[in-house]
Design a protein around this motif. Structure first.
Motif, PDB file in Angstrom:
ATOM      1  N   CYS A  24      77.169  47.046  63.006  1.00  0.00           N
ATOM      2  CA  CYS A  24      78.476  46.437  62.718  1.00  0.00           C
ATOM      3  C   CYS A  24      78.634  46.143  61.230  1.00  0.00           C
ATOM      4  N   SER A  28      81.298  47.837  58.829  1.00  0.00           N
ATOM      5  CA  SER A  28      82.262  46.987  58.108  1.00  0.00           C
ATOM      6  C   SER A  28      82.200  47.244  56.605  1.00  0.00           C
ATOM      7  N   GLY A  60      82.850  52.131  64.079  1.00  0.00           N
ATOM      8  CA  GLY A  60      81.874  51.049  63.929  1.00  0.00           C
ATOM      9  C   GLY A  60      82.061  49.978  64.983  1.00  0.00           C
ATOM     10  N   ILE A  61      83.333  49.610  65.223  1.00  0.00           N
ATOM     11  CA  ILE A  61      83.612  48.597  66.261  1.00  0.00           C
ATOM     12  C   ILE A  61      83.186  49.127  67.634  1.00  0.00           C
ATOM     13  N   THR A  64      79.379  49.245  67.866  1.00  0.00           N
ATOM     14  CA  THR A  64      78.869  47.880  68.021  1.00  0.00           C
ATOM     15  C   THR A  64      79.019  47.404  69.465  1.00  0.00           C
ATOM     16  N   HIS A  65      80.208  47.653  70.026  1.00  0.00           N
ATOM     17  CA  HIS A  65      80.475  47.210  71.391  1.00  0.00           C
ATOM     18  C   HIS A  65      79.494  47.831  72.376  1.00  0.00           C
ATOM     19  N   VAL A 123      90.070  45.016  67.668  1.00  0.00           N
ATOM     20  CA  VAL A 123      88.728  44.757  68.213  1.00  0.00           C
ATOM     21  C   VAL A 123      88.833  44.319  69.675  1.00  0.00           C
ATOM     22  N   THR A 182      82.176  41.514  60.022  1.00  0.00           N
ATOM     23  CA  THR A 182      81.101  41.628  61.024  1.00  0.00           C
ATOM     24  C   THR A 182      81.151  40.461  62.000  1.00  0.00           C
ATOM     25  N   ILE A 185      83.953  40.868  64.514  1.00  0.00           N
ATOM     26  CA  ILE A 185      83.673  41.824  65.599  1.00  0.00           C
ATOM     27  C   ILE A 185      82.622  41.264  66.560  1.00  0.00           C
ATOM     28  N   VAL A 186      81.523  40.756  66.001  1.00  0.00           N
ATOM     29  CA  VAL A 186      80.403  40.293  66.831  1.00  0.00           C
ATOM     30  C   VAL A 186      80.785  39.044  67.621  1.00  0.00           C
ATOM     31  N   HIS A 189      82.980  39.917  70.484  1.00  0.00           N
ATOM     32  CA  HIS A 189      82.294  40.593  71.587  1.00  0.00           C
ATOM     33  C   HIS A 189      81.515  39.606  72.450  1.00  0.00           C
TER      34      HIS A 189
END
Length: 800
Positions: A24, A28, A60-61, A64-65, A123, A182, A185-186, A189
């Protein structure tokens, strides 16, 4: 919050969670680096960078997911729907790309925040679409408050990330913006995963188009590799771009600090973006903090300290409006006694403007000096012809309202003689002093100008009076100019002749007034100089007659209208003719015989005397060659002829062609010849005398330095002017002068000739005083060459 932490700590593999965070952050960082590249680009290149940036951010998103989903262990077997999984990737790319685009294309901060919030929504859209792709024998029960919290957290952190990324250029921005994105996004999630409750349901099954976790892991790994590679490429490009930018910054800094102009750049709000040292020095702002400040605030501070006077809000508002409308402006301000020209030039896109500051003080002085020099005389600093004409035209406009004024044309008497004899430096100094005296004679509002040489002109306002002020001024000028001058160790005396025309009576335009004042000046000079004359109607007719006489004289020589007459010169003691003076006459076909006094001065003014003088010398030598050997011929030379460098050659050529011996030729010169250029003139006279020609000084005693000439050159003869001879029997002072000259001649061994002898009493007195020679009507009037030749023949017969 407890459920979220429990989900993260119990239901996830920490190794994969850490991997998801690293991917992530790299994604980013790559996305924001590409965003900066897009920001620095224009046109199609910008959209290409934005498309790449959206793809990297979305991938990237997505990666990451799904890495985080691989880390998630629900306790039962699971798969992923292929189409929905692909849809989640597409949504991630499109929605985040849209958010980044809005933030980039709209430079205002609040729009960057909106773009970041949209990224957060992207996101969320990707996450919940990806979660719907999860296929397992269970139903998902969502905790709505936690779902809303996840969306809010992601959007808020996304907005903050883009505000930082597109904000002011700071070193912290390079690390802080990717960290914030980051976290957006994190945190979204794992908050969203905390909202999940699985309820087993064996009836649920996949549709056959699902992806196993193993396959998904390969896809995610591929995506991660792509993101990692893109991040490395983006990082490398970013480093190169920064190095290039640093080099450009160094060059820009060097250029800015070495500019002769001051420079300051403003953004759309009037905030100072950059400036150079010249700007702070010119505008006196070295002691004020400028960088990042609004111009409005700086001006308010200066106004409070009394260093600036104006309306800061109005000025800055005006500049901002002009920049938005793409208009440039220029104005000049005075700062600490210096004139500063400020040019405001809008930048492309209406995003601000650049101001340049140039010190034009010296340029203004130079321009003022050039303008002054173009309208003033370089020597006397008086107005020149151009400015004088403007003043004269202005005076004519005033005259239409009933005011009267006079135009006075001035010409210095004998200035040329002084300038030629003493040199141009003395002549220039004399002209400067004349200019000062003239300026002291006039009143305020009058104009004194120098037209060139020794010609001056004055415009005098007379009010309602006709000529009295002009008479008073002309009298003052004649008196002031005639006072002695002490220049360069010399005492100089000159006079001035003045011609006056009155407006509007004598003319209604500058040319007419100047012409008539010049005609009056010519009359003043003809009437003896050192005086003034007003224009009279008859002067124009006389001037026209003079021009016609000049035209006729130019044609007289080719038509053979000139003829030679000779007047005998007798030896007083021996009572015999020893020479004849050559006198030119002009027999006009219509006017008859024109006296020399009517055409000789005109010939000298026009330069025709050179051609006429050459003809006289050539003819006199030819005629004298036929006379008895003991009789010479005397020829007058004009001062104008002495300026001809071919004079010596012409004299020798005339003697050679006629066969006349050089000792029988006598050249008569006046003192004005010696005044021209004493060294060159004396050299020519010595050369002529060295060739055997005799030199006579004519009109002796009428100048102020005759005695010095007798000492500087050994003349063969001096001639006593007729003005002394005609009164020699009636005035003691004339007798005294004749006695002194004849005595001087005996002492120096120089012959003396008395001109204008008309009575036996005059001749007897001259004989008694020891005069050597005499000529005049007592012996003979000037005769044509043929009669003189007969006279000599009769004398020879009588002697025989």
């Amino acid at each position: 919050m407890y459920k979220v932490l429990t989900c993260l700590g119990v239901e996830h593999d920490w190794k994969l969670v850490v991997l998801a965070g690293v991917v992530c952050f790299l994604g980013s960082s790559a996305a924001l680096s590409l965003l900066q590249r897009a920001k620095a680009s224009q046109g199609h290149a910008r959209f290409a960078w934005m498309a790449l940036q959206g793809a990297v951010a979305g991938s990237g998103i997505w990666a990451t997911h799904f890495i985080a989903m691989l880390a998630y262990d629900p306790g039962i077997g699971a798969g992923y729907n292929m189409l929905v999984t692909a849809l989640s990737l597409l949504l991630a790319i499109l929605i985040t790309g849209l958010g980044f685009g809005i933030a980039l294309l709209a430079p205002l901060r609040w729009r960057a925040a909106i773009g970041g919030a949209i990224v957060g929504l992207g996101v969320a859209a990707m996450h919940y679409t990806g979660m719907s792709a999860l296929e397992l024998p269970a139903r998902i029960d969502w905790d709505v408050p936690t779902v809303l919290a996840s969306v809010a957290i992601g959007s808020a952190l996304g907005a903050l990330a883009l505000v930082v990324a597109l904000g002011r250029e700071r070193n912290s921005r390079i690390f802080l913006a990717p960290v914030l994105l980051t976290l957006a996004i994190v945190s979204h999630h794992f908050t969203a995963m905390g909202a999940v409750t699985l309820i087993p349901d064996p009836t649920l099954a996949g549709d056959g188009l699902n992806i196993s976790p193993t396959v998904l892991s390969f896809l995610v790994a591929a995506a991660a590799l792509i993101i990692l590679g893109t991040a490395m490429v983006a990082s490398s490009m970013d480093r190169r771009a920064k190095r290039a930018l640093n080099r450009q910054k160094v060059l820009l800094d060097a250029a800015l600090e070495n500019m002769s102009q001051g420079l300051c750049m403003f953004d759309a709000d009037g905030r100072i973006l950059l400036f150079n040292e010249q700007y702070t020095r010119m505008m006196g702002r070295s002691d004020i903090e400028l960088e990042g400040r609004l111009l409005r605030d700086v001006l308010h501070e200066l106004k409070e300290s009394g260093r600036w006077d104006g309306d800061a809000d109005e000025l800055v508002g005006h500049l901002i409006v002009e920049a938005r409308e793409g208009r440039s402006s220029t104005n000049i301000v005075v700062q600490s006694g210096r004139s500063i020209r400020i040019v405001h030039q809008p930048m492309q896109g209406g995003g601000g403007w650049v101001a340049t500051f140039e010190d034009i003080t010296e340029w203004q002085r130079a321009q003022a000096q050039i303008t002054h020099m173009a309208r003033h005389d370089a020597l006397t600093n008086l107005p020149n012809r151009t400015l004088f004409r403007e003043q004269l035209e202005q005076a004519l406009r005033l005259a239409k309202r009933g005011d009267k004024f006079a135009v006075l044309c001035l010409d210095l008497d004998h200035f040329k003689d002084i300038n030629d004899s003493l040199g141009h430096p003395i002549g220039d100094a004399l002209l400067m002093e004349v200019g000062r005296r003239l300026s002291s004679c006039v009143s305020e509002g009058d104009t004194v100008a120098r037209l060139g040489g020794d010609e001056f002109v004055i415009v005098q306002f007379c009010g309602s009076d006709e000529s009295s002020p002009a008479v008073s001024l002309a009298s003052r000028i004649v008196e002031a100019i005639s006072e002695p001058y002490h220049i360069g160790g010399h005492q100089l005396v000159i006079g001035v002749s003045v011609g006056i025309s009155l407006a509007p009576d004598d003319g209604k335009n500058p040319d007419e007034l100047l012409k008539k004042a010049d005609l009056a000046l010519y009359r003043a000079k003809a009437d003896g100089r050192g005086t003034y004359r007003f224009f009279e109607t008859g002067m124009d007719a006389r001037a026209q007659a003079r021009r016609l006489l000049e035209l006729d004289m130019r044609a007289a020589l080719p038509r053979g209208e000139f003829e030679m007459h000779y007047q005998p010169i007798r030896d007083v003691a021996a009572d015999r003719i020893v020479a004849c003076e050559a006198l030119v006459r002009w027999r006009h076909p219509l006017r008859g015989l024109i006296p020399p006094g009517n055409f000789i001065p005109l010939a000298e003014e026009t330069g025709l005397i050179v051609q006429i003088g050459e003809w006289v010398l050539r003819t006199a030598c030819r005629d004298a060659a036929a006379w008895p050997d003991d009789i010479g011929v005397a020829v007058n030379l004009s001062p104008v002829q002495f300026k001809n460098p071919n004079l010596m050659a012409h004299v020798l050529d005339s003697l050679a062609q006629s066969g006349l011996p050089a000792h029988r030729l006598e050249l008569e010169i006046t003192e004005s010849v010696l005044l021209q250029n004493s060294e060159a003139t004396l050299a020519t006279l010595h050369a002529l005398r060295g060739g055997g020609v005799r030199i006579s000084l004519d009109d002796f005693g009428t100048g102020y330095s005759s005695l010095s000439y007798l000492r500087s050159f050994p003349f063969d003869k001096i001639k006593i002017d007729r003005s002394f001879v005609e009164d020699v029997t009636s005035r003691n002072d004339s007798l005294a002068i004749v006695r002194a000259v004849t005595g001087l001649g005996r002492s120096l061994g120089i012959a003396t000739t008395a001109e204008g002898v008309e009575t036996p009493a005059q001749l007897e007195l001259l004989r008694r005083e020891g005069c050597t020679q005499a000529q005049g009507y007592l012996f003979s009037k000037p005769r044509p060459a043929s009669e003189v030749k007969k006279l000599f023949a009769q004398i020879e017969s009588a002697v025989a």
